[in-house]
Design a protein around this motif. Structure first.
Motif, PDB file in Angstrom:
ATOM      1  N   VAL A  59       9.369   4.824  -3.175  1.00  0.00           N
ATOM      2  CA  VAL A  59       7.926   4.672  -3.318  1.00  0.00           C
ATOM      3  C   VAL A  59       7.384   3.682  -2.298  1.00  0.00           C
ATOM      4  O   VAL A  59       8.089   2.779  -1.839  1.00  0.00           O
ATOM      5  CB  VAL A  59       7.548   4.210  -4.746  1.00  0.00           C
ATOM      6  CG1 VAL A  59       7.863   5.277  -5.760  1.00  0.00           C
ATOM      7  CG2 VAL A  59       8.249   2.899  -5.104  1.00  0.00           C
ATOM      8  N   GLY A  60       6.121   3.867  -1.950  1.00  0.00           N
ATOM      9  CA  GLY A  60       5.427   2.984  -1.024  1.00  0.00           C
ATOM     10  C   GLY A  60       4.074   3.570  -0.708  1.00  0.00           C
ATOM     11  O   GLY A  60       3.735   4.676  -1.153  1.00  0.00           O
ATOM     12  N   VAL A  61       3.291   2.858   0.056  1.00  0.00           N
ATOM     13  CA  VAL A  61       2.005   3.369   0.541  1.00  0.00           C
ATOM     14  C   VAL A  61       2.221   3.896   1.953  1.00  0.00           C
ATOM     15  O   VAL A  61       2.799   3.198   2.791  1.00  0.00           O
ATOM     16  CB  VAL A  61       0.928   2.270   0.524  1.00  0.00           C
ATOM     17  CG1 VAL A  61      -0.323   2.725   1.267  1.00  0.00           C
ATOM     18  CG2 VAL A  61       0.577   1.902  -0.916  1.00  0.00           C
ATOM     19  N   ALA A  62       1.773   5.128   2.212  1.00  0.00           N
ATOM     20  CA  ALA A  62       2.013   5.809   3.495  1.00  0.00           C
ATOM     21  C   ALA A  62       3.513   5.921   3.765  1.00  0.00           C
ATOM     22  O   ALA A  62       3.959   5.825   4.898  1.00  0.00           O
ATOM     23  CB  ALA A  62       1.309   5.085   4.643  1.00  0.00           C
ATOM     24  N   ILE A  63       4.287   6.164   2.721  1.00  0.00           N
ATOM     25  CA  ILE A  63       5.742   6.207   2.851  1.00  0.00           C
ATOM     26  C   ILE A  63       6.209   7.415   3.660  1.00  0.00           C
ATOM     27  O   ILE A  63       7.249   7.365   4.326  1.00  0.00           O
ATOM     28  CB  ILE A  63       6.411   6.186   1.457  1.00  0.00           C
ATOM     29  CG1 ILE A  63       7.916   5.935   1.603  1.00  0.00           C
ATOM     30  CG2 ILE A  63       6.108   7.452   0.676  1.00  0.00           C
ATOM     31  CD1 ILE A  63       8.625   5.688   0.300  1.00  0.00           C
TER      32      ILE A  63
END
Length: 523
Positions: free
Chosen positions: A116-120
């Motif tokens: 998971v992440g932002v803009a992964i």
């Protein structure tokens, strides 16, 4: 049993309160429990063992990447940050050893372990293009925030909203030297927290999806499994920036920061309509759009509705077609993995080679254009660099690497000034004065002039600047032409095409090839 239930309820209440009231969380400093800086392959193998154990119980990892940008040119990823749910965070310095052991690679490529992440997906694409590292099972946190009606989208905003912590997003740290011999304490904490916070944000968004009853009576693993099943549709899905706030809907905008999604087809690509010759012989499949165009121009008439079939009003040359490949219906699934959405068309034989082939060898384009999902397309392109190098070595031709980005720094500044000019002219009434003055100052420094002389007329002149093609682009195309010439002189163009097709089979191992597709196809 009663005491266990009491602590479960108390724990849930505390999490709910902190989630709803971010200021309460500011009293609690969120930190990674353990930070390992990984400088060698041996250390990487050790941390892979740890992650394998931690993901056996809770298959979730936070992931982020850092790199250096110099004179507008991005260097390969320098740092890969990975964190598990327990706060064990590893900072893998790819700039020092350029690859990772298979033990860690297996974890990253395992789609059952959620990353998971932002803009992964952008980070996953960079790891694939820079180091041929396959990262699967990625979920962009912005999709989950959207599901839970959380308006925030950036990692920092989500961290403050859901965890009550303020991330250090000072540009001095973000744009610092991630390739330095030693990372300083501030860089280390910044990088580790970005990965760890991603997991904790996922956890908080999970809380919003779990009922009180399930929270009390399900184990932690059951809770994770339940939510990951709910979010499985977002796996490896490029983020499309669609917001909804009450009844207000915003226009979707593609996330094109690092990898253009403008050519991605969300679902159906092949309509499988049929086109017949004047004598009723089926010539090929085609799209609804082409059917409508032929009918509107009076060149054909509709002879069947299911499947939609048109018959030409004039005789057409079938060019000595040897088989029925072009008339067979094509499935709307990824040729490699079978996914049924988010497609890109893949040219098995790159167009830079095909353009220099004689006309009779360009008639196999439908055969050598296959449908791949977004992720398989990225992976296939990365593998193509391997066979390209072999082909150029086989022909004893030196290729200028198109990825070296040997751009002229002055030219980069000029093109940036054009972009700034466009911003100033388009948003002149909405930009804050401070920002507008900073942009004008940067333009003035590029052209060695006073900021007060940067008039709108000058900005309009900057918009007329056209980009140039570098010499290495010309050399790159010239090298492809020499390869085709090499095979033509030996009457071996079919061999060149077979090399590319076999390479695709060997590297991608497609499970859903169209009928009659063949390495030695010559239809």
């Amino acid at each position: 049993m009663t005491m266990k239930m009491f602590f479960s309820v108390f724990k849930l209440m505390m999490i709910k309160i902190i989630t709803k009231v971010p200021l309460l969380g500011s009293y609690m400093k969120l930190r990674a429990r353990k930070i390992d800086i990984v400088d060698t392959i041996e250390q990487c193998e050790q941390i892979a063992v740890k992650f394998e154990k931690s993901t056996t119980y809770l298959p979730i990892l936070g992931l982020d990447c850092e790199w250096v940008t110099q004179n507008g040119i991005r260097h390969p990823v320098a740092l890969l940050q990975i964190s598990d749910n327990n706060g064990m965070c590893s900072l893998i310095r790819l700039s020092k050893f350029k690859t990772i052991p298979s033990s860690l690679s297996d974890i990253l490529s395992n789609s059952n372990i959620i990353k998971v992440g932002v803009a992964i997906m952008d980070d996953a694409h960079l790891l694939m293009s820079d180091y041929n590292i396959n990262v699967s099972g990625c979920i962009d946190l912005r999709y989950l925030a959207q599901e839970c009606c959380v308006e925030e989208r950036s990692l920092a905003a989500l961290a403050y909203k859901l965890l009550g912590c303020t991330l250090d997003k000072d540009w001095h740290v973000r744009a610092s030297d991630w390739e330095a011999e030693e990372l300083n304490d501030r860089q280390t904490e910044y990088a580790a927290l970005d990965a760890y916070v991603a997991v904790k944000i996922f956890e908080q968004l999970r809380n919003k999806k779990i009922s009180w009853w399930d929270w009390l009576f399900l184990s932690d693993k059951q809770k994770w499994d339940m939510v990951t099943n709910i979010y499985s549709n977002y796996k490896d899905l490029p983020y499309q920036n669609v917001r909804s706030n009450g009844n207000t809907k915003f226009k979707p905008k593609s996330n094109v920061r690092l990898y253009s999604t403008s050519t991605i087809k969300s679902a159906k690509v092949y309509d499988n309509c049929l086109m017949e010759n004047v004598d009723g012989t089926v010539m090929s499949t085609c799209s609804h759009k082409k059917v409508d165009w032929y009918i509107s121009q009076g060149l054909a008439k509709l002879v069947n509705d299911d499947p939609k079939t048109i018959r030409l009003n004039f005789p057409a040359d079938l060019k000595n077609r040897k088989d029925d490949f072009s008339v067979l219906p094509r499935e709307n699934i990824c040729t490699v993995c079978g996914r049924s959405e988010h497609f890109r068309k893949k040219s098995i034989i790159p167009k830079e080679f095909v353009r220099y082939m004689p006309t009779e060898y360009k008639s196999h384009i439908p055969h050598d254009t296959l449908l791949l999902c977004y992720w398989c397309h990225i992976k296939s392109n990365a593998f193509d660099f391997i066979i390209r190098k072999k082909i150029f070595n086989m022909c004893k031709i030196e290729e200028q690497n198109p990825n070296e980005n040997q751009k002229i720094p002055a030219y980069v500044k000029i093109m940036r000034s054009k972009s700034l000019a466009k911003t100033l002219l388009k948003s002149r009434h909405s930009l804050p004065d401070k920002i507008a003055n900073e942009l004008r100052l940067e333009i003035a420094e590029t052209y060695n002039m006073k900021p007060n002389r940067v008039f709108d007329t000058f900005l309009e002149t900057l918009l007329t600047i056209k980009s140039i093609k570098y010499e290495n682009d010309c050399q790159h195309n010239s090298a492809a032409e020499k390869v085709v010439k090499h095979f033509l002189e030996r009457d071996a163009i079919r061999e060149l095409k077979a090399i590319w097709r076999q390479h695709f089979l060997d590297t991608m191992k497609p499970k859903h090839l169209p009928p009659l597709w063949s390495v030695n196809y010559d239809g």
